[in-house]
Design a protein around this motif. Structure first.
Motif, short mmCIF file in Angstrom:
data_model
loop_
_atom_site.label_atom_id
_atom_site.label_comp_id
_atom_site.label_asym_id
_atom_site.label_seq_id
_atom_site.Cartn_x
_atom_site.Cartn_y
_atom_site.Cartn_z
N VAL A 80 -9.19 -13.90 -78.97
CA VAL A 80 -7.90 -14.43 -79.02
C VAL A 80 -7.22 -14.11 -80.33
N ASN A 83 -1.79 -16.42 -83.60
CA ASN A 83 -0.30 -16.43 -83.83
C ASN A 83 0.32 -17.82 -84.48
N GLU A 85 2.30 -19.79 -82.92
CA GLU A 85 2.33 -20.87 -81.76
C GLU A 85 1.08 -21.60 -81.84
N LEU A 86 0.16 -20.62 -81.93
CA LEU A 86 -1.43 -21.27 -81.71
C LEU A 86 -1.41 -22.02 -83.00
N ILE A 89 -0.02 -25.48 -82.58
CA ILE A 89 -0.96 -26.24 -81.55
C ILE A 89 -2.01 -26.91 -82.41
N ASN A 118 -1.45 -26.51 -73.64
CA ASN A 118 -0.63 -25.39 -74.46
C ASN A 118 -1.80 -24.47 -74.72
N LEU A 119 -3.04 -25.13 -75.07
CA LEU A 119 -4.06 -24.05 -75.74
C LEU A 119 -4.39 -23.11 -74.63
N LYS A 121 -2.72 -22.12 -72.13
CA LYS A 121 -1.57 -21.34 -71.77
C LYS A 121 -1.54 -19.93 -72.90
N ASN A 122 -1.61 -20.64 -74.17
CA ASN A 122 -1.68 -19.52 -75.33
C ASN A 122 -2.88 -18.71 -75.39
N VAL A 123 -4.14 -19.09 -74.87
CA VAL A 123 -5.22 -18.37 -74.70
C VAL A 123 -4.92 -17.31 -73.65
N SER A 125 -2.22 -15.93 -72.48
CA SER A 125 -1.45 -14.88 -72.59
C SER A 125 -1.80 -14.18 -73.86
N ASN A 126 -3.10 -14.68 -74.73
CA ASN A 126 -2.94 -13.94 -75.98
C ASN A 126 -4.33 -13.23 -76.08
#
Length: 710
Positions: A80, A83, A85-86, A89, A118-119, A121-123, A125-126
């Motif tokens: 991963v 970024n 955003e992460l 979080i 959110n974690l 979702k971020n993972v 797409s990342n």
């Protein structure tokens, strides 16, 4: 407090430190997102919080942290990409763990759910191109440490027999250690995977008739091959280190144990198993010739060359032993209440010492005089040592503000950098604890009122990124803390207008811009045009000023329009014991803090009526002075020669006329009662050697009032 409660309390303290380390790591990670060491440090902190949380019954923390740790593991493996955003979080996760730790907030379940979603979702797409490789690795093995260099460690974990009473679970710790490698007994372990062999030592288990089922009699030897370092291994046992014997020894790299290391340790293993005694091993080893003798006999080197090499070896060994002894100097945790009690006792000892000195002056005994001097020397040393224990570097407080500046500047869409200086400046822990709120308020003011928006700064020819400098330094017996920004500064005209509207000054009053700026310390004064989450509610600098004055400190403000603002805070090093100059006015005893005293001079009476305020020529400098007897309405004695104590506050000299200067004494500060707390010019009281009371002067306030009336 039960042993289990002590264990939980130890976890609370250690976890709080780990959360501070986690926050600092995340702040640094924002600046250097590719720093693998930082990522590993953050992962280890999460891992330790999770594992120990589960062990001490903090299941909510353990369950949530496991989710965050999983994501950090994928970041660590490069699956991963990190970024901003992460990182945001992760900051929120850190704050949630803190609330879980102290059982704060009723919305924790909702926040937990939101963060985990959110974690994911971020993972989702990342992920990087290594995602499929990572999943394949998971299918083949439970290990997550294959990327780095393998090292083999020998770990001896021998818990105290009473460890179960602390709430600790030794098997849970072994599971954590087990996860660092892979047990070689597993059938699906790849040949080159990290290994972990755990050997239970049961030789201390008593007969069943003597066994206590609540005691732990088993201990373990572990041979672990892993990519983790020694610190990561020790972190697993962090919360039980005082309740166990723990030895971690590095064998070799890449899991290969060399011959000499294996030979040396073989004897130790056989001794532990009882197969040999130390004498048996020594007897066999004595049969071997020393390598130096064999080399000389073979003619390979001369005897002198061997002697030189042996001397070098001896020096290196001594140096290493000294280094190891230094490294083994331990620190212990002491409850702050016990420390406060110790300071109180030292204060009582100082008072008793003053009484002893008083008796000595009355009896005139040389032997008693000698004893009193020795006691005074010892009490001085004890006082300094005790107060030294209470002294803490202010850097720990400074580091917390980096997060504050980061979050608030982001909320206000500003670019702000916090620079800290003098983080190693030491201050009494009580002062540091009570200083937090005033500093937070001052920083929020700088961020909201001081630093402009990036576009405005750019238009004014400034760097888009504003700078706030937070510094600390010693100045005599005080500490000076400054908060300076390069923002827009204070607009004296706006402050003057607001002050007139509030009736603080008359519309035609003739006061300087500097005096106008000091009006922001008036209760309820605010120049904010609207109420926000940061300012505008009329609870402002007056609260800060009261908080600083409650610490016997003083606050000063300097500002220049379009250049910036600087707020200086002067604080005493400690709130407990100070060196003071004892004086007499009439029949009353007073104490002046020695840190502000410059000198004492004489004032000769000219036979005319004495004025309460006047000036003297002090070596060419005009210095105002005030008679303390008149100032405090104390009946002074009529003297032909009076004493003037010259004090200096922020380069402003003022003379305090007294009847007599008694001398320097250690002064134990006692707080005044509620009725007298707000008396101008007094900061506390102390008990003299004869049991009578002496008031301690608040010199900065006194100087401020004297200068204002000149």
């Amino acid at each position: 407090m039960s042993i289990a409660d002590q264990g939980r309390q130890a976890y609370l303290v250690e976890a709080a430190e780990l959360l501070d380390e986690l926050e600092k790591g995340l702040l640094d990670l924002e600046q250097t997102p590719d720093d693998q060491d930082l990522i590993n440090r953050i992962f280890r902190a999460m891992h330790t919080i999770k594992g120990s949380g589960s062990m001490f019954g903090f299941d909510e923390i353990a369950d949530f942290t496991h989710e965050v740790e999983t994501v950090m593991d994928q970041v660590r493996e490069g699956v991963v990409a990190l970024n901003m955003e992460l990182v945001d979080i992760l900051f929120k996760s850190r704050d949630l763990i803190s609330d879980m730790l102290y059982d704060r907030g009723q919305d924790r379940p909702a926040r937990t759910k939101e963060i985990i979603e959110n974690l994911k979702k971020n993972v989702g797409s990342n992920t990087t191109a290594q995602d499929s490789e990572y999943n394949a690795l998971d299918e083949d093995s439970d290990d997550d440490n294959q990327a780095g260099e393998l090292n083999t460690y020998r770990v001896k974990f021998k818990p105290d027999k009473n460890i179960f009473f602390t709430g600790a679970k030794p098997l849970a710790l072994l599971d954590e250690l087990f996860d660092m490698g892979i047990c070689e007994l597993k059938s699906d372990v790849p040949k080159d995977s990290p290994l972990c062999r755990i050997i239970a030592r049961t030789d201390a288990i008593p007969d069943i008739s003597e066994m206590n089922p609540e005691m732990c009699y088993t201990w373990w030897d572990i041979i672990l091959t892993t990519t983790e370092d020694e610190n990561a291994i020790r972190d697993i046992f962090m919360f039980v280190e005082d309740d166990c014997e723990l030895i971690v020894e590095k064998l070799t790299r890449s899991g290969e144990i060399d011959t000499e290391e294996a030979h040396d340790k073989l004897g130790e293993i056989l001794i532990r198993r009882g197969a040999l005694t130390p004498d048996d091993v020594d007897e066999v080893l004595r049969l071997q010739k020393k390598i130096g003798s064999m080399l000389v006999q073979s003619g390979k080197v001369s005897a002198q060359e061997v002697a030189s090499a042996l001397a070098e070896q001896e020096i290196v060994q001594k140096a290493e032993s000294r280094k190891k002894a230094t490294a083994e100097v331990a620190s212990i945790r002491v409850d702050s209440g016990k420390l406060d009690n110790l300071v109180d006792l030292v204060g009582e000892l100082v008072i008793a010492q003053a009484r002893l000195n008083q008796i000595v002056t009355e009896i005139h005994s040389s032997s008693l005089q000698s004893l009193a001097e020795e006691m005074e020397r010892l009490s001085d040393s004890l006082r300094d040592s005790t107060l030294g224990i209470r002294m803490m570097p202010i850097g720990a407080t400074f580091s917390k503000f980096t997060r504050l500046v980061r979050d608030l500047s982001k909320d206000l869409n500003k670019e702000i950098r916090l620079v800290t200086k003098g983080a190693d400046t030491e201050l009494d822990k009580t002062v540091i604890e009570r200083l937090n709120d005033p500093l937070v308020h001052l920083l929020r003011n700088s961020i909201d009122h001081g630093i402009e928006d990036p576009d405005i700064r750019k238009a004014a020819g400034k760097n888009k990124q504003g700078t706030i400098t937070l510094s600390a330094a010693h100045a005599g017996g005080e500490v000076v803390i400054e908060i300076a920004d390069d923002g827009k500064g204070l607009d004296s005209q706006v402050i003057r207008q607001k002050a007139v509207e509030r009736g603080l000054i008359a519309a035609d009053s003739d006061i300087s811009d500097r005096e106008v700026q000091q009006l922001i310390f008036e209760p309820g004064f605010s120049t904010a045009s609207k109420v926000t989450g940061v300012s505008g509610r009329g609870v402002g600098m007056d609260v800060v000023k009261r908080g600083i004055e409650a610490l016997r400190g003083h606050i000063f403000l300097e500002s220049e329009k379009d250049k910036g603002t600087r707020v200086s805070i002067k604080l005493p090093l400690t709130l407990a014991i100070i060196d003071g100059l004892q004086i007499k006015v009439g029949d009353d005893n007073l104490v002046i803090p020695l840190s502000v005293v410059e000198e004492c001079v004489e004032l000769k009476s000219d036979g005319q009526a004495k004025e309460s305020k006047s000036v003297i020529n002090l070596r060419g400098e005009i210095v105002p002075y005030v008679r303390l007897g008149d100032w405090f309405n104390i009946t002074s004695h009529e003297l032909n020669i009076e004493q003037i104590v010259i004090v200096n506050v922020k380069n402003q000299r003022v003379g305090l006329v007294v009847d007599k200067v008694v001398g320097q004494h250690q002064t134990v500060i006692k707080s005044l009662g509620h009725v007298y707390q707000n008396v101008r010019g007094l900061s506390g009281a102390t008990v003299r050697g004869d049991g009578s009371m002496a008031l301690i002067l608040d010199v900065p306030t006194l100087v401020e009032d004297v200068v204002a009336e000149q």
